[in-house]
Motif scaffolding. Structure first.
Motif, PDB file in Angstrom:
ATOM      1  N   ASP A  26      51.283  76.804  71.180  1.00 64.04           N
ATOM      2  CA  ASP A  26      50.394  77.371  71.419  1.00 64.04           C
ATOM      3  C   ASP A  26      50.771  79.085  71.518  1.00 64.04           C
ATOM      4  OD1 ASP A  26      48.032  75.992  70.953  1.00 64.04           O
ATOM      5  OD2 ASP A  26      47.557  74.579  72.772  1.00 64.04           O
ATOM      6  N   GLN A  27      52.000  78.677  72.310  1.00 57.23           N
ATOM      7  CA  GLN A  27      52.535  80.443  72.167  1.00 57.23           C
ATOM      8  C   GLN A  27      53.411  81.385  71.418  1.00 57.23           C
ATOM      9  OE1 GLN A  27      54.521  79.824  76.227  1.00 57.23           O
ATOM     10  NE2 GLN A  27      53.134  80.205  77.526  1.00 57.23           N
ATOM     11  N   GLY A  28      53.374  80.239  70.364  1.00 54.82           N
ATOM     12  CA  GLY A  28      54.145  80.254  68.827  1.00 54.82           C
ATOM     13  C   GLY A  28      55.536  80.633  69.465  1.00 54.82           C
ATOM     14  N   ARG A  29      56.468  79.580  70.254  1.00 56.41           N
ATOM     15  CA  ARG A  29      57.054  79.744  70.441  1.00 56.41           C
ATOM     16  C   ARG A  29      57.999  78.289  69.574  1.00 56.41           C
ATOM     17  NH1 ARG A  29      57.833  79.809  77.054  1.00 56.41           N
ATOM     18  NH2 ARG A  29      59.750  79.230  76.246  1.00 56.41           N
ATOM     19  N   GLN A  46      40.599  75.994  59.884  1.00 56.58           N
ATOM     20  CA  GLN A  46      40.964  77.705  58.997  1.00 56.58           C
ATOM     21  C   GLN A  46      41.359  78.393  59.836  1.00 56.58           C
ATOM     22  OE1 GLN A  46      38.974  78.623  55.949  1.00 56.58           O
ATOM     23  NE2 GLN A  46      40.157  80.501  55.974  1.00 56.58           N
ATOM     24  N   TYR A  47      40.965  78.556  61.003  1.00 58.34           N
ATOM     25  CA  TYR A  47      41.746  79.247  61.499  1.00 58.34           C
ATOM     26  C   TYR A  47      43.206  79.291  62.181  1.00 58.34           C
ATOM     27  CZ  TYR A  47      42.921  81.809  66.240  1.00 58.34           C
ATOM     28  OH  TYR A  47      43.179  82.540  67.311  1.00 58.34           O
ATOM     29  N   LEU A  48      43.797  78.447  61.815  1.00 60.25           N
ATOM     30  CA  LEU A  48      45.196  77.835  61.689  1.00 60.25           C
ATOM     31  C   LEU A  48      46.015  78.640  60.388  1.00 60.25           C
ATOM     32  CD1 LEU A  48      45.720  74.504  62.716  1.00 60.25           C
ATOM     33  CD2 LEU A  48      46.317  76.381  64.414  1.00 60.25           C
ATOM     34  N   ARG A  85      38.436  81.363  77.180  1.00 62.26           N
ATOM     35  CA  ARG A  85      39.350  82.690  76.745  1.00 62.26           C
ATOM     36  C   ARG A  85      39.056  82.030  75.187  1.00 62.26           C
ATOM     37  NH1 ARG A  85      44.351  82.923  80.192  1.00 62.26           N
ATOM     38  NH2 ARG A  85      43.152  83.290  82.552  1.00 62.26           N
ATOM     39  N   PRO A  86      38.765  83.538  74.296  1.00 64.28           N
ATOM     40  CA  PRO A  86      38.880  83.037  72.691  1.00 64.28           C
ATOM     41  C   PRO A  86      40.495  82.636  73.032  1.00 64.28           C
ATOM     42  CG  PRO A  86      39.380  85.646  74.169  1.00 64.28           C
ATOM     43  CD  PRO A  86      39.015  84.915  75.007  1.00 64.28           C
ATOM     44  N   PRO A  87      40.833  82.745  71.728  1.00 67.65           N
ATOM     45  CA  PRO A  87      42.244  81.339  71.201  1.00 67.65           C
ATOM     46  C   PRO A  87      43.685  81.920  71.249  1.00 67.65           C
ATOM     47  CG  PRO A  87      40.546  81.531  69.881  1.00 67.65           C
ATOM     48  CD  PRO A  87      39.759  81.670  71.061  1.00 67.65           C
ATOM     49  N   LEU A  88      44.131  82.087  71.480  1.00 67.97           N
ATOM     50  CA  LEU A  88      45.022  83.202  71.219  1.00 67.97           C
ATOM     51  C   LEU A  88      45.835  83.146  69.387  1.00 67.97           C
ATOM     52  CD1 LEU A  88      48.122  81.728  73.546  1.00 67.97           C
ATOM     53  CD2 LEU A  88      46.617  84.079  74.043  1.00 67.97           C
ATOM     54  N   PRO A  89      46.326  84.262  69.204  1.00 70.16           N
ATOM     55  CA  PRO A  89      46.532  84.501  68.226  1.00 70.16           C
ATOM     56  C   PRO A  89      47.435  82.965  67.495  1.00 70.16           C
ATOM     57  CG  PRO A  89      46.527  86.237  68.839  1.00 70.16           C
ATOM     58  CD  PRO A  89      46.543  85.384  69.906  1.00 70.16           C
ATOM     59  N   THR A  90      48.450  82.908  68.207  1.00 72.46           N
ATOM     60  CA  THR A  90      49.732  81.903  68.180  1.00 72.46           C
ATOM     61  C   THR A  90      48.753  79.705  68.295  1.00 72.46           C
ATOM     62  OG1 THR A  90      50.656  82.238  70.287  1.00 72.46           O
ATOM     63  CG2 THR A  90      51.398  83.308  68.119  1.00 72.46           C
TER      64      THR A  90
END
Length: 414
Positions: free
Chosen positions: A248-251, A198-200, A185-190
């Motif tokens: 990874d969930q942005g929490r 660079q992605y971060l 799967r493509p990485p989550l936005p978070t």
């Protein structure tokens, strides 16, 4: 010679044993523990190997890691009547590995066990404590081992890989057909782990320092600088995975909830280890290996040249991290983690080759390079020595201090 390490010097004190590649060090497991592998298929015939020298080499190597939590992976395939040590040697060897070696050994993974192992266990059972026995786990297949370790870091001999494939083919009819793996799967936005710097940066409003690195460093600066054995101890793998999932969930992550300062320490190492490209980059690997051939008085200058050649983003993140590790080393009277100890922990988390894993002898220059970055942080990352030097992202307060006085000279380390 199978397993011959091209970076191994004939001046190595145990060259006669080390040249066979029997023992290797291969990064960390999922608990943040250093992994040491022993491959029986690399053992030469008994008349070609002094087993007492082998024992001394084992102790010589483990002495560099026994102060940390560590794991041993024992590849049993390849042990036969020609290269098998005597039972009396095995008994004396076990007795020589006293509490110093057993205390921080957290797991002993035996891969491809045979009936010989069961016989050995019966013979040694009176000598083996119940506590030590609980550390032993048997794996019939490499796939089982890979559930516990970073498989791309392991130096698994080709003979072991072929034997494992043969075993799987023999038992294929007894096992259900493997389920098809879904496409990645493509990485989550978070997403925070396993994605590039660079992605971060792109997903965090241009923030240079990745959120995981900033939050773990900030917490450890406040709560962990005087914790004895910081970065040496492991943490619950379940807890570390839980923290990774939250990130990874942005929490939000509150490390106070876990009551263990070693959790953010392991999370920090895990973040570095899961970068698609090491922080010091693949391109710098060969340059770093050459640090031991540089005259001792010029090594800090050479380190500075190498880090100055890194991409700006990598340089800024490395400077931020080294500033923190330098601060940790300044508290070594409390935490017992001087620059040398920290280098043993972080060397393989900062740099590894693009293909395969680092050899045991490569650890000497990798760890030396890391040690110099930490101990001479002020000189290596100074922006005043070279005209036009770039000014990377400013580290947190307290990170730009000059190096603490050295307790002993390290520049002349081979």
């Amino acid at each position: 010679m199978a397993g011959q390490d091209p970076t191994l010097s004939t001046s190595h004190p145990f060259y006669d044993v080390a040249r066979h590649g029997i023992l290797q060090v291969a990064g960390d497991d999922r608990f943040g523990r250093c992994v040491v592998t022993f491959s029986c298929c690399r053992l030469p015939p008994s008349h070609e190997l002094n087993h007492q020298r082998l024992l001394e080499y084992l102790k010589y190597t483990l002495d560099q890691y026994v102060e940390n939590d560590y794991t041993i992976v024992y590849f049993h395939y390849g042990l036969n009547s020609r290269n098998k040590p005597s039972l009396s040697w095995l008994q004396s060897a076990y007795k020589e590995f006293d509490r110093k070696y057993k205390k921080n050994l957290k797991a002993l993974y035996v891969v491809h066990p045979t009936s010989f192992i069961k016989v050995l266990w019966t013979i040694f059972k009176p000598l083996i404590s119940h506590k030590f026995g609980k550390k032993v786990t048997y794996f019939s297949y490499l796939s089982e081992l890979r559930e516990h370790l970073q498989s791309d870091q392991l130096l698994i001999p080709p003979e072991v890989l072929r034997y494992d494939e043969k075993l799987r083919n023999l038992h294929k009819g007894l096992q259900p057909p493997p389920s098809k793996k879904p496409p990645p799967r493509p990485p989550l936005p978070t997403q925070q782990f396993g994605v590039s710097l660079q992605y971060l940066k792109d997903k965090n409003q241009g923030e240079i320092i990745p959120p995981v690195l900033r939050s773990t460093v900030s917490y450890l600066r406040e709560r962990g600088l005087r914790t004895e054995g910081l970065f040496r101890r492991s943490a619950s793998a379940q807890t570390v995975r839980q923290v990774q999932k939250l990130y990874d969930q942005g929490r939000p992550v509150n490390f106070d909830d876990y009551g263990d300062v070693h959790v953010p320490a392991v999370v920090l190492k895990t973040f570095l280890r899961e970068l698609p490209q090491p922080l010091l980059t693949f391109e710098a690997y060969e340059q770093i290996l050459g640090i031991t051939s540089v005259e001792s008085s010029l090594r800090v200058t050479r380190c500075r040249q190498i880090v100055q050649s890194l991409p700006e983003h990598n340089y800024a993140v490395l400077r931020y991290l080294m500033g923190f590790l330098h601060a940790v080393s300044r508290e070594s009277i409390f935490n017992k983690m001087n620059s040398s100890n920290l280098a043993c922990v972080f060397g393989l988390n900062l740099i590894w080759p693009s293909q395969g894993a680092s050899s045991l002898s490569a650890l000497v220059p990798l760890n030396l390079f890391t040690e110099l970055l930490i101990e001479y942080y002020g000189k290596v990352f100074s922006t005043q020595e070279a005209p036009g030097s770039r000014a990377p992202d400013a580290p947190d307060a307290g990170e730009q201090g000059s190096p603490a006085p050295r307790q002993r000279a390290r520049m002349d380390r081979p």
